[in-house]
Design an enzyme around this catalytic site. Structure first.
Site, PDB file in Angstrom:
ATOM      1  N   ASN A 222       0.846  -1.193   0.000  1.00 65.25           N
ATOM      2  CA  ASN A 222       0.000   0.000   0.000  1.00 65.25           C
ATOM      3  C   ASN A 222       0.875   1.235   0.000  1.00 65.25           C
ATOM      4  O   ASN A 222       2.105   1.140  -0.034  1.00 65.25           O
ATOM      5  CB  ASN A 222      -0.972  -0.031   1.195  1.00 65.25           C
ATOM      6  CG  ASN A 222      -0.231  -0.092   2.527  1.00 65.25           C
ATOM      7  OD1 ASN A 222       0.491   0.823   2.896  1.00 65.25           O
ATOM      8  ND2 ASN A 222      -0.428  -1.195   3.247  1.00 65.25           N
ATOM      9  N   ASP A 320      -4.806 -10.266  12.770  1.00 68.12           N
ATOM     10  CA  ASP A 320      -4.924  -8.857  13.149  1.00 68.12           C
ATOM     11  C   ASP A 320      -3.956  -8.576  14.301  1.00 68.12           C
ATOM     12  O   ASP A 320      -4.148  -9.038  15.424  1.00 68.12           O
ATOM     13  CB  ASP A 320      -6.366  -8.566  13.574  1.00 68.12           C
ATOM     14  CG  ASP A 320      -6.626  -7.084  13.765  1.00 68.12           C
ATOM     15  OD1 ASP A 320      -5.809  -6.416  14.424  1.00 68.12           O
ATOM     16  OD2 ASP A 320      -7.646  -6.589  13.250  1.00 68.12           O
ATOM     17  N   PHE A 341      -4.479   2.626  14.924  1.00 66.92           N
ATOM     18  CA  PHE A 341      -4.652   3.609  13.855  1.00 66.92           C
ATOM     19  C   PHE A 341      -5.659   3.059  12.852  1.00 66.92           C
ATOM     20  O   PHE A 341      -5.709   1.855  12.598  1.00 66.92           O
ATOM     21  CB  PHE A 341      -3.324   3.869  13.135  1.00 66.92           C
ATOM     22  CG  PHE A 341      -2.577   5.062  13.660  1.00 66.92           C
ATOM     23  CD1 PHE A 341      -2.468   6.226  12.911  1.00 66.92           C
ATOM     24  CD2 PHE A 341      -1.997   5.027  14.914  1.00 66.92           C
ATOM     25  CE1 PHE A 341      -1.773   7.326  13.390  1.00 66.92           C
ATOM     26  CE2 PHE A 341      -1.301   6.123  15.410  1.00 66.92           C
ATOM     27  CZ  PHE A 341      -1.191   7.274  14.646  1.00 66.92           C
TER      28      PHE A 341
END
Length: 427
Positions: A222, A320, A341
């Site tokens: 990303n 996660d 975040f």
């Protein structure tokens, strides 16, 4: 040049007055850039040079950069009372000796004071004007027992030793003893003056993207630059914390004083975080971790087969990291404070609130990802059980400092006052 009417400069050292002392050494060339950086951060700089320092750089150069007359003699008649060693030391918020040669370190350790720079160091109010030392010398001189003994004595007497760099030296040898680079010394000075509300805390920060391999030459990632996470790591160090930074694949320099662990994939990051979390008291998950990874990365580059159709990829969900840490026994007991975040593209408040509740963290920091990825500024939304608070768009550096202050307040750590400037003391 009269500096009294110069416009005020905003910066991390705004309002600080630094006496920059130069002793003899080739590293004096770095002092010119250091002077410029100090002024850029808002400090006023008074340069004092030894006779030996003037063999390496001229007073004219340092005067042009500092915008102040350079002092070099204890008999300087420009001072009305003929006492520059008293006047210069009383005006300072700190005295920084950069470079500090082996000879000058010995002079300070012995309390010798037959020239201006060592004299004003001895005459300074020791409880009000700190002395910071940036050594610079040949590797053998640095390692010599006499030098190490002198530096130990200076530390015992209250001086702050900023350490040395390692590498190629002017003499052609390689090793320890180089003066730290100007930007490193600037960071150290800024950190020295900063309040220490996180003293005693161990902060674990993740930053940057992850990279999930499709084959040996392709992958999924990303646009996260890691700048926000790196700024947080720096702010936490300045606030007095021990900091471990787990960084995805980015090209950013490691902040001074930070322990950095480089990782690539989400699985790599999970392993590094779980290893470090056992000793941390604060976890700040600022990394943009991939939610999914290819189930079966190819061992060799996937070639086009002429069909015009891309290969069919199967994905599996990554663990996660934030939720895993937040559900750990240490986090649930309150021994580990977790901050998440959320990089969203829309509906920031609703998505951030939902994510905070879902991951069960006390504080969630939201931002609009496309508006901040790769940028030097950002805008944050702090979400907790009491509601939401906006931190308006500012530099990531400023936002990191504000976030660290918020975290410190939530840890019920009362921040001590920062070192007062001379002007504040006088008031």
């Amino acid at each position: 040049m009269d500096t009294n009417n110069l416009p005020a400069v905003a910066g991390d050292l705004a309002g600080r007055h630094i006496v920059l002392g130069l002793s003899g050494g080739i590293a004096c060339y770095k002092s010119a850039e250091l002077c410029r950086l100090l002024i850029k951060q808002g400090a006023t700089v008074q340069v004092v040079m030894t006779e030996a320092a003037e063999q390496f750089i001229t007073a004219v150069t340092m005067q042009a950069l500092s915008l102040r007359t350079v002092y070099g003699s204890q008999w300087d008649a420009r001072e009305p009372n003929n006492m520059p060693h008293i006047n210069l030391s009383r005006e300072a918020d700190a005295i920084l000796i950069a470079p500090c040669s082996a000879d000058f370190a010995a002079r300070l350790a012995q309390g010798r004071s037959d020239e201006l720079l060592s004299l004003l160091c001895l005459a300074r109010p020791i409880d009000q004007v700190p002395l910071l030392i940036a050594p610079a010398m040949n590797r053998e001189m640095w390692a010599h027992p006499a030098t190490q003994r002198n530096l130990a004595q200076l530390q015992a007497d209250g001086a702050v030793l900023l350490g040395v760099g390692s590498g190629l030296q002017a003499c052609g040898e390689t090793g320890d003893g180089r003066m730290l680079e100007p930007a490193q010394l600037l960071d150290d000075l800024i950190a020295f003056f900063a309040p220490k509300p996180l003293a005693g805390q161990h902060v674990l920060v993740t930053a940057g993207p992850t990279y999930e391999a499709i084959d040996p030459v392709r992958g999924i990632t990303n646009l996260s630059s890691g700048k926000m996470g790196f700024a947080i790591a720096r702010a936490a160090v300045e606030a007095g914390a021990q900091v471990t930074l787990v960084a995805g694949p980015v090209g950013l320099p490691t902040p001074r004083g930070v322990k950095r662990v480089d990782v690539k994939s989400a699985q790599n990051m999970l392993a590094a975080v779980m290893h470090a979390a056992s000793a941390a008291t604060v976890f700040i998950a600022a990394a943009a971790v991939a939610d999914w990874r290819p189930a079966n990365p190819a061992e060799q580059k996937i070639k086009k087969d002429g069909s015009g159709r891309p290969p069919e990829l199967q994905f599996v969900e990554n663990t996660d990291i934030l939720a895993t840490v937040a559900q750990s026994a240490r986090a649930q007991s309150g021994a580990l404070f977790c901050v998440g975040f959320a990089a969203e593209s829309q509906n920031l408040l609703a998505n951030a609130q939902a994510k905070r509740a879902r991951k069960d963290v006390p504080l969630l920091v939201g931002n609009i990802g496309p508006a901040t990825f790769g940028q030097d500024d950002n805008a944050l939304l702090l979400v907790d059980a009491q509601g939401a608070q906006e931190l308006p768009r500012a530099s990531k550096r400023s936002l990191a400092q504000a976030l660290v202050a918020q975290i410190a307040a939530r840890l019920h750590v009362e921040p001590p006052r920062s070192r007062a400037s001379n002007a504040e003391r006088a008031a």
